[in-house]
Each structure stands twice: as structure tokens, then as C-alpha cells.
Design an enzyme around this catalytic site. Structure first.
Site, mmCIF file in Angstrom:
data_model
loop_
_atom_site.group_PDB
_atom_site.id
_atom_site.type_symbol
_atom_site.label_atom_id
_atom_site.label_comp_id
_atom_site.label_asym_id
_atom_site.label_seq_id
_atom_site.Cartn_x
_atom_site.Cartn_y
_atom_site.Cartn_z
ATOM 1 N N LYS A 17 -5.239 2.182 3.182
ATOM 2 C CA LYS A 17 -6.335 1.924 2.236
ATOM 3 C C LYS A 17 -7.384 1.098 2.962
ATOM 4 O O LYS A 17 -7.058 0.093 3.590
ATOM 5 C CB LYS A 17 -5.748 1.185 1.028
ATOM 6 C CG LYS A 17 -6.728 0.435 0.179
ATOM 7 C CD LYS A 17 -6.237 -0.954 -0.175
ATOM 8 C CE LYS A 17 -6.555 -1.953 0.897
ATOM 9 N NZ LYS A 17 -6.665 -3.352 0.511
ATOM 10 N N SER A 111 1.656 -1.739 -0.331
ATOM 11 C CA SER A 111 1.191 -1.170 -1.602
ATOM 12 C C SER A 111 1.150 0.352 -1.531
ATOM 13 O O SER A 111 1.519 1.041 -2.489
ATOM 14 C CB SER A 111 -0.220 -1.686 -1.928
ATOM 15 O OG SER A 111 -0.235 -3.091 -1.927
ATOM 16 N N ASP A 144 -2.836 -4.110 -5.610
ATOM 17 C CA ASP A 144 -3.367 -2.989 -4.819
ATOM 18 C C ASP A 144 -2.624 -1.675 -5.056
ATOM 19 O O ASP A 144 -3.044 -0.633 -4.559
ATOM 20 C CB ASP A 144 -3.254 -3.304 -3.316
ATOM 21 C CG ASP A 144 -4.385 -4.199 -2.835
ATOM 22 O OD1 ASP A 144 -5.263 -4.535 -3.646
ATOM 23 O OD2 ASP A 144 -4.385 -4.542 -1.636
#
Ligand code: C5P
Length: 292
Positions: A17, A111, A144
């Protein structure tokens, strides 16, 4: 026969991410920060596999496997247990995690793994959840995790739970660089000082990667100064990225220490990664597409 019984192994990708910008808009009474961020997912990441088993187990491999906490606190195991509790299933499955991403590094590793294992176990256990229920379980695991369920460019608000589709982005790619120094997220948030920012959301698709870089240059990552105060090497990484040919914009992702360079396309990102790897053989460096 269910899909899970037909397939021996359910595979799920856990892409890195990347926060293209990250503004801190305020702080809640419980200490969590209100964010505004444009989040994209890279074509580089960890891999999860889940197969039927009599109990719940986790095997970790990959270049960063040794850095993953293996005990009951492991986010992958917590995700499996949380899904089992929410759906009334026994928590069963042989889970494999191939850890390609550095841990505690601002690109969502843990996450992303948790989101991927939720998606894999939903299929393996063949459970259906009401709208929003999976997102609720995800948020319980970490701020997250809900965004990592999406895997496409999104604007993220609240503490991470308020997710809206972002406009299409122009073709571009990323070079990711990390000095191999872990940076714990709570410490970075605690160290942030100064005024809060305004939202940086936008509506129109920038015409090309250069226009996206220009737009992002007018935004920032509000955690950068706090991260540099804890790990000064973040500044070195940013300097190195910003002076590498082909990098249109250099910025830290999340709470660091991973930084990214925005490039026009994957060949440009690969060339930049080669230059950086020569200069900084100790860093973790990767070139990646953005998942559209
Ligand atoms: O939710 P998660 O456990 O991933 O967050 C780790 C820590 O990061 C929190 O305990 C908090 O200190 C900080 N955090 C924050 N604001 C957010 C997300 C995380 O202050 N929106």
C-alpha cells in the site's frame, strides 16, 4: 462441491500500500489521527495461501519472513480468528505467508497480509458476510486493514475506515526504497507536531504522470518530519530518490520508512531502481506498477 473443495489452495495477493499523499486533519480524543490520503497498491507484495486443515497454523517464508512475529499476536492469525468468531466457523486452515515486503515500513505489510487472509478464508470457508461486515472485522484488526481489502486507488478518510474510490490515475509506476530500519507507526504519530492540514482530494484525472507529480507536489506526507526525527536515514532515502533520473516526485509512504519515487512507466521505475541499488546496496529497492 464448493469452490474451496475444488481448489486445494486459495491464493491471495497482499500488495504493498502506498500513500501518494497523506494529510493529518486532526486527532480524536482516543489519540487516533484523522487522515486524508490517496492510497494506491503496487504490483509488488506479499503472498498468502490458505488450504483446509484440522487446526489453524501459519508458515512464514520469504526474504523478510524472519522479521514476522510468529506468536498469537501475528496479524494473520488474529485476522483468521476474528473472521471465525464473526461467522461462527471453527478457526481452521493452513496458512502460508510469503513475506516479500519489509515489516514496519509504511507500506501496509501486516495490514495487507491481514486483508489478504480475510479474503482467502472467506473463500476457503465459503462464508458470506453482510455488506460492511468484512470491513468492520478489518477495522478491528487495524486502521489500515479496510483500505487493503480494496486493492485499487482510493481516498481514505477517518482513521482509515472511510474509503471512497479515487479518480482513475494516469499510467505511471513506482520505485520503492527502504533503508531496512523498522519504524513503529505509533511513535511516528506521537512525534507529529504543527498545525493540521486541509483535505487534498481532487476529482479530475491528471492527464499524465508529470501532471500527477505536479498535483502531488502541492500535497505532502504530514508524518515525514516525525519519521526523520526518529530515523534520519529517511531523509537520505528521499534525497537519493529525488536526484535519481526518471523520478518525477519523491515522497515517504505512510509512517515510513519506505519512500517512493513516482515514474512515468515501469521501465523508468526499473531503471531508477537499478541506479539506486548500485548506490545503496544495503537498501530494499523494488520497481512496481500501480494496480489500476
Ligand atoms: O490501527 P493500528 O493498530 O494499525 O494503528 C497503529 C497505531 O498508529 C495506533 O495505535 C495509533 O497510535 C497510530 N494511528 C493513529 N491514527 C491513525 C492510524 C494509526 O494515530 N489513523
Amino acid at each position: 462441491m464448493t469452490q474451496a473443495e475444488l481448489a486445494d489452495v486459495i491464493a491471495a495477493r497482499a500488495p504493498a500500500k502506498v500513500n501518494l499523499y497523506l494529510h493529518v486533519l486532526g486527532r480524536r480524543a482516543d489519540g487516533y489521527h484523522l487522515l486524508d490520503s490517496l492510497v494506491v497498491f503496487a504490483g509488488e507484495g506479499d503472498r498468502i495461501e490458505a488450504a483446509a486443515a484440522e487446526d489453524l497454523r501459519l508458515a512464514v517464508s520469504g526474504p523478510f519472513g524472519a522479521d514476522v512475529p510468529a506468536g498469537e499476536d501475528n496479524l494473520v492469525l488474529r485476522a483468521a480468528r476474528a473472521l471465525a468468531a464473526a461467522t461462527g466457523q471453527p478457526a481452521r486452515g493452513a496458512i502460508r505467508l510469503e513475506k516479500q515486503l519489509p515489516v514496519a515500513s509504511g507500506i501496509g505489510g501486516g495490514s495487507a497480509d491481514a486483508a489478504a487472509v480475510l479474503r482467502a478464508l472467506v473463500k476457503l470457508w465459503n462464508v458470506s458476510l453482510a455488506d460492511g461486515e468484512l470491513a468492520g472485522i478489518a477495522l478491528g484488526l487495524g486502521a489500515d486493514v479496510p483500505m487493503c481489502l480494496h486493492g485499487r486507488p482510493v481516498f481514505v478518510g477517518g482513521i482509515g475506515e472511510d474509503i471512497a474510490e479515487a479518480p482513475a490515475l494516469p499510467a505511471c509506476a513506482l520505485v520503492l526504497a527502504n533503508p531496512r530500519i523498522p519504524l513503529p507507526t505509533p511513535q511516528v504519530f506521537r512525534g507529529r507536531t504543527g498545525p493540521f492540514s486541509a483535505s487534498g482530494r481532487f476529482e479530475a484525472t491528471p492527464r499524465d504522470a508529470a501532471a500527477l507529480a505536479e498535483l502531488l507536489a502541492r500535497r505532502g506526507n504530514d508524518l515525514t518530519a516525525a519519521a526523520i526525527a526518529l530515523v534520519p536515514e529517511v531523509a537520505t532515502v528521499l534525497d537519493a530518490l529525488s536526484t535519481t533520473p526518471g523520478v518525477l516526485l519523491a515522497r515517504m509512504s505512510g509512517s515510513g520508512a519506505t519512500c517512493f519515487g513516482l515514474c512515468a512507466d515501469l521501465p523508468a521505475a526499473q531503471a531508477a531502481a537499478g541506479v539506486l541499488a548500485d548506490q545503496h546496496p544495503g537498501w530494499w529497492i523494488a520497481a512496481a506498477d500501480i494496480v489500476a
